[in-house]
Design a protein around this motif. Sequence first.
Motif, PDB file in Angstrom:
ATOM      1  N   ARG A  48      21.221  -0.847  -4.603  1.00  0.00           N
ATOM      2  CA  ARG A  48      20.025  -1.503  -5.335  1.00  0.00           C
ATOM      3  C   ARG A  48      19.538  -2.821  -4.658  1.00  0.00           C
ATOM      4  N   ASP A  63      16.950  -6.162  -3.967  1.00  0.00           N
ATOM      5  CA  ASP A  63      15.548  -6.814  -4.364  1.00  0.00           C
ATOM      6  C   ASP A  63      14.632  -6.802  -3.526  1.00  0.00           C
ATOM      7  N   ARG A 105      10.472  -7.439  -2.266  1.00  0.00           N
ATOM      8  CA  ARG A 105       9.283  -8.304  -2.018  1.00  0.00           C
ATOM      9  C   ARG A 105       8.180  -7.783  -1.833  1.00  0.00           C
ATOM     10  N   LEU A 148       8.840 -16.686   1.991  1.00  0.00           N
ATOM     11  CA  LEU A 148       9.389 -15.695   1.248  1.00  0.00           C
ATOM     12  C   LEU A 148       8.449 -15.149   0.169  1.00  0.00           C
ATOM     13  N   TRP A 195      12.669  -9.842  -8.503  1.00  0.00           N
ATOM     14  CA  TRP A 195      12.968 -10.776  -9.418  1.00  0.00           C
ATOM     15  C   TRP A 195      12.671 -11.938  -8.825  1.00  0.00           C
ATOM     16  N   PRO A 248      20.506  -7.033   1.621  1.00  0.00           N
ATOM     17  CA  PRO A 248      19.771  -8.209   0.974  1.00  0.00           C
ATOM     18  C   PRO A 248      18.999  -8.851   1.813  1.00  0.00           C
ATOM     19  N   LEU A 292      17.606 -11.688   2.091  1.00  0.00           N
ATOM     20  CA  LEU A 292      18.203 -13.225   2.444  1.00  0.00           C
ATOM     21  C   LEU A 292      19.400 -12.939   3.512  1.00  0.00           C
TER      22      LEU A 292
END
Length: 219
Positions: free
Chosen positions: A17, A19, A21, A92, A151, A188, A190
Amino acid sequence: MLERLQKNGVYKAIFERRDVREFNSKPLPEEKLKSILLAGHHAPSVGFMQPWDFILIESQEVKDSLAKACQKEILALAIHYEDEKKTKFLSLKLEGLKEAPVTICVTCDPTRGGGHVLGRNSIPETDILSVACCIQNMWLAAYAEGVAMGWVSFYKKTDVREILHIPPHIEPVALISLGFTDNYPQAPILEKENWEKRVQINNLIHYDNWNSSKHNLFK
Ligand SMILES: Cc1cc2nc3c(=O)[nH]c(=O)nc-3n(C[C@H](O)[C@H](O)[C@H](O)COP(=O)(O)O)c2cc1C
């Protein structure tokens, strides 16, 4: 108990899973949206208070207003970051909020269940924690459905309350973008951007008390 294949599926969803964008313009089928919402609604919650509500946002005008509120907050927060980090922080992607076919504001109603919700009397923020469990269920269900989810929490709650007409006692916990992506991150974002690495799990495990010396549970 779960069969081996089902068990692998659970861990696959947990580990893979991400995140997200960036979203493409493919619409989100209603059946997938319903499955994700139902997964959220089956989350654990303190005293079984189920403090969540879901505001489904499909209007481009409303999405743009939310993205504008987030952009304002990012600019305000950027003073805390120097040089390269600052630039990355600013870049971001907020486009996701505007591009995703569906945005969901997940809220927390601290008054649900009355003044004496079992378990919440001791630690009041357990209501928000319950909403976080709901959102994590949505994230895992989205992964299982092949749906990308992001999120966003860079906003002033007052701005989001105003845009979505949320009463003052209700907490807007998260803005969730849902849709499809052409660039599903393998790690991720980041981490890929060298912002942060995953912490070594051995460094987080303590035995009997906080000050215990290190063990290598994970070789
Ligand atoms: C409570 C919470 C708030 C978050 N808020 C944001 C946010 O405002 N903007 C953003 O880009 N990512 C946000 N994220 C996503 C995290 O940056 C992301 O989960 C983290 O970098 C790890 O990446 P992964 O989810 O792909 O494993 C949030 C995540 C959580 C759990």
